[in-house]
Design a protein around this motif. Sequence first.
Motif, PDB file in Angstrom:
ATOM      1  N   ALA A 177       7.031  -7.741  25.077  1.00 33.09           N
ATOM      2  CA  ALA A 177       7.031  -8.690  26.330  1.00 33.09           C
ATOM      3  C   ALA A 177       8.303  -9.632  25.870  1.00 33.09           C
ATOM      4  CB  ALA A 177       5.895  -9.704  25.978  1.00 33.09           C
ATOM      5  N   TYR A 178       8.841 -10.150  27.061  1.00 32.69           N
ATOM      6  CA  TYR A 178      10.163 -11.038  26.929  1.00 32.69           C
ATOM      7  C   TYR A 178       9.609 -12.362  27.194  1.00 32.69           C
ATOM      8  CZ  TYR A 178      14.971 -12.344  27.858  1.00 32.69           C
ATOM      9  OH  TYR A 178      16.200 -13.015  27.686  1.00 32.69           O
ATOM     10  N   TYR A 179       9.383 -13.010  26.178  1.00 31.54           N
ATOM     11  CA  TYR A 179       8.487 -14.361  26.050  1.00 31.54           C
ATOM     12  C   TYR A 179       9.502 -15.445  26.863  1.00 31.54           C
ATOM     13  CZ  TYR A 179       4.960 -12.291  23.171  1.00 31.54           C
ATOM     14  OH  TYR A 179       4.195 -11.284  22.581  1.00 31.54           O
ATOM     15  N   GLY A 180       8.636 -15.982  27.914  1.00 31.98           N
ATOM     16  CA  GLY A 180       9.670 -17.017  28.710  1.00 31.98           C
ATOM     17  C   GLY A 180       9.996 -16.653  29.873  1.00 31.98           C
ATOM     18  N   ASN A 181       9.919 -15.209  30.303  1.00 33.28           N
ATOM     19  CA  ASN A 181      10.064 -14.510  31.449  1.00 33.28           C
ATOM     20  C   ASN A 181       9.142 -13.389  31.861  1.00 33.28           C
ATOM     21  OD1 ASN A 181      10.961 -13.315  33.865  1.00 33.28           O
ATOM     22  ND2 ASN A 181      13.105 -13.864  33.706  1.00 33.28           N
ATOM     23  N   LYS A 182       8.016 -13.551  32.509  1.00 28.68           N
ATOM     24  CA  LYS A 182       7.029 -12.573  32.585  1.00 28.68           C
ATOM     25  C   LYS A 182       7.631 -11.424  33.450  1.00 28.68           C
ATOM     26  CE  LYS A 182       3.202 -15.706  32.144  1.00 28.68           C
ATOM     27  NZ  LYS A 182       1.982 -16.329  32.772  1.00 28.68           N
ATOM     28  N   ASN A 183       8.605 -11.709  34.119  1.00 28.67           N
ATOM     29  CA  ASN A 183       9.155 -10.386  35.099  1.00 28.67           C
ATOM     30  C   ASN A 183       9.963  -9.460  34.075  1.00 28.67           C
ATOM     31  OD1 ASN A 183       9.594  -9.128  37.569  1.00 28.67           O
ATOM     32  ND2 ASN A 183      11.522  -9.963  37.504  1.00 28.67           N
TER      33      ASN A 183
ATOM     34  N   GLN B 246      12.058 -15.209  20.265  1.00 31.16           N
ATOM     35  CA  GLN B 246      11.376 -16.759  19.881  1.00 31.16           C
ATOM     36  C   GLN B 246      11.057 -17.381  21.369  1.00 31.16           C
ATOM     37  OE1 GLN B 246       9.445 -17.672  17.134  1.00 31.16           O
ATOM     38  NE2 GLN B 246      10.320 -16.735  15.307  1.00 31.16           N
ATOM     39  N   PRO B 247      10.317 -18.366  20.960  1.00 31.84           N
ATOM     40  CA  PRO B 247      10.290 -19.412  22.118  1.00 31.84           C
ATOM     41  C   PRO B 247      11.667 -20.168  22.643  1.00 31.84           C
ATOM     42  CG  PRO B 247       8.419 -19.741  20.869  1.00 31.84           C
ATOM     43  CD  PRO B 247       9.128 -18.749  20.149  1.00 31.84           C
ATOM     44  N   SER B 248      12.537 -20.155  21.449  1.00 30.30           N
ATOM     45  CA  SER B 248      13.789 -20.999  21.464  1.00 30.30           C
ATOM     46  C   SER B 248      14.610 -19.992  22.346  1.00 30.30           C
ATOM     47  CB  SER B 248      14.488 -21.148  20.353  1.00 30.30           C
ATOM     48  OG  SER B 248      14.532 -20.038  19.501  1.00 30.30           O
ATOM     49  N   GLY B 249      14.383 -18.426  22.409  1.00 31.80           N
ATOM     50  CA  GLY B 249      15.233 -17.780  23.080  1.00 31.80           C
ATOM     51  C   GLY B 249      15.971 -16.598  21.984  1.00 31.80           C
ATOM     52  N   GLN B 250      15.725 -17.039  20.561  1.00 30.41           N
ATOM     53  CA  GLN B 250      16.391 -16.447  19.591  1.00 30.41           C
ATOM     54  C   GLN B 250      15.687 -14.875  19.552  1.00 30.41           C
ATOM     55  OE1 GLN B 250      15.004 -17.246  15.372  1.00 30.41           O
ATOM     56  NE2 GLN B 250      17.152 -17.347  15.027  1.00 30.41           N
TER      57      GLN B 250
ATOM     58  N   ILE C  35      16.444  -7.952   8.250  1.00 29.33           N
ATOM     59  CA  ILE C  35      16.017  -8.572   9.698  1.00 29.33           C
ATOM     60  C   ILE C  35      16.796  -9.153  10.271  1.00 29.33           C
ATOM     61  CG2 ILE C  35      14.223  -9.924  10.942  1.00 29.33           C
ATOM     62  CD1 ILE C  35      13.263  -8.418   7.520  1.00 29.33           C
ATOM     63  N   ASP C  36      17.556  -9.002  11.329  1.00 30.86           N
ATOM     64  CA  ASP C  36      18.602  -9.803  11.833  1.00 30.86           C
ATOM     65  C   ASP C  36      18.090 -10.856  12.899  1.00 30.86           C
ATOM     66  OD1 ASP C  36      20.871  -8.727  10.696  1.00 30.86           O
ATOM     67  OD2 ASP C  36      20.266  -6.712  11.340  1.00 30.86           O
ATOM     68  N   PHE C  37      18.934 -11.679  13.115  1.00 28.43           N
ATOM     69  CA  PHE C  37      18.668 -12.882  13.921  1.00 28.43           C
ATOM     70  C   PHE C  37      19.879 -13.221  15.013  1.00 28.43           C
ATOM     71  CE2 PHE C  37      15.780 -13.404  10.341  1.00 28.43           C
ATOM     72  CZ  PHE C  37      14.549 -13.851  10.981  1.00 28.43           C
ATOM     73  N   TYR C  38      19.766 -13.087  16.074  1.00 29.25           N
ATOM     74  CA  TYR C  38      20.648 -13.384  17.222  1.00 29.25           C
ATOM     75  C   TYR C  38      20.479 -14.691  17.946  1.00 29.25           C
ATOM     76  CZ  TYR C  38      22.213  -8.555  16.086  1.00 29.25           C
ATOM     77  OH  TYR C  38      22.569  -7.534  15.306  1.00 29.25           O
ATOM     78  N   THR C  39      21.386 -15.080  18.518  1.00 25.45           N
ATOM     79  CA  THR C  39      20.990 -16.248  19.514  1.00 25.45           C
ATOM     80  C   THR C  39      20.536 -15.622  21.057  1.00 25.45           C
ATOM     81  OG1 THR C  39      23.229 -16.048  20.536  1.00 25.45           O
ATOM     82  CG2 THR C  39      23.083 -17.691  18.708  1.00 25.45           C
TER      83      THR C  39
END
Length: 351
Positions: A245-251, A288-292, A320-324
């Motif tokens: 799932a792409y959280y924040g955009n159900k499409n 994440q909900p922030s988009g991260q 584990i890698d984190f990106y904006t």
Amino acid sequence: MRRIIFAGALLGLVFFQMACSKKSGSSDGPDNNPPTVQPPVSYPGLLLALTNDNSKQVEIYDPTVINWNTSEAKKWSWSPTTTQGFSTAEIKAFGGGTDFKVRRMKAWQEADYVAISDNGMAAVIAYPSGKRVWSKVISGNLHSAELLPNGNVALAASDGNWIRVYASSQGADNNTYAEFTLGAAHAVLWDPGINGLWVTGQDLSNNAHILTALVVGGTDALPELTELTQYRVTLPTAWGHEVGAYYGNKNLLWVTTNGGEYVFNKTTKTFSASPTNNLTFVKGIVNQPSGQIVLVRPDANKNPRPEVSCNLNGWSTSTIDFYTAGGQWQGSRIVNGACFYKIKMVYDNYQ
């Protein structure tokens, strides 16, 4: 069981694995890897679940904690035990997990439950107690699991070449299932928006690598599976792996293959490159909900290979890698000795 099969080449450099058996590795990937330095930065966000081949556990970590080698960082861990209701055969079959999805179940008093798969077994457990609800030793090299709203569980088997829905809602030992043939099946994700399952695999009639959707019909006790052919698309590169799932955009959906990582638009049925530099062999990706964006990628496919890395196999990582949201690398969390294969966000909603 954990075979590595190579097929094809991308510009003569990146070899694609055929079955990607949990656990798939390859030759060196491109020189587009982020640094493996762990910066002193706290990342706000939801807890992250990782399947660890080395500890043979599912482990949940807190991204706000900087050092993941401390007890403060690890919030929960699980492997099947007899006290939780699992058999000796199921305990022996569990090697750390290939999928882990938390779902809030309206059908079961609005409580949280988890669908888990590993190469040779699958389970539904109560969360966070870990108590057995349903489980079974199943051959076929399971790669993914999903808990449906009615309490049944969907599974993908890469060597078995199938997607199944077991009637787990009907009892802890129920063995009734529906089956849909899909070569190298790797992913199952329930989508309330289409009332169906997104899956990745290969059409055995023409060897096309596809993303498609299945409708679950029949009854809770006797499920049926039928393809929603209007959603079928050919993947941009071979050997589909993860769908999330792409959280924040159900499409939108996250989709990864051995050759790249993509964002899929359900309406236009088109793929666009992920913001994170289109890395190869991404085994798990979440936002994440922030988009991260947070992802895992095998150490064997990184060039140069990280100094702290998984030496147990060629399909896991210690990093584990984190990106904006825009794809800029922010930093990493490194767990010494860990061999993480799949990552999931601990969020009990489907979308």
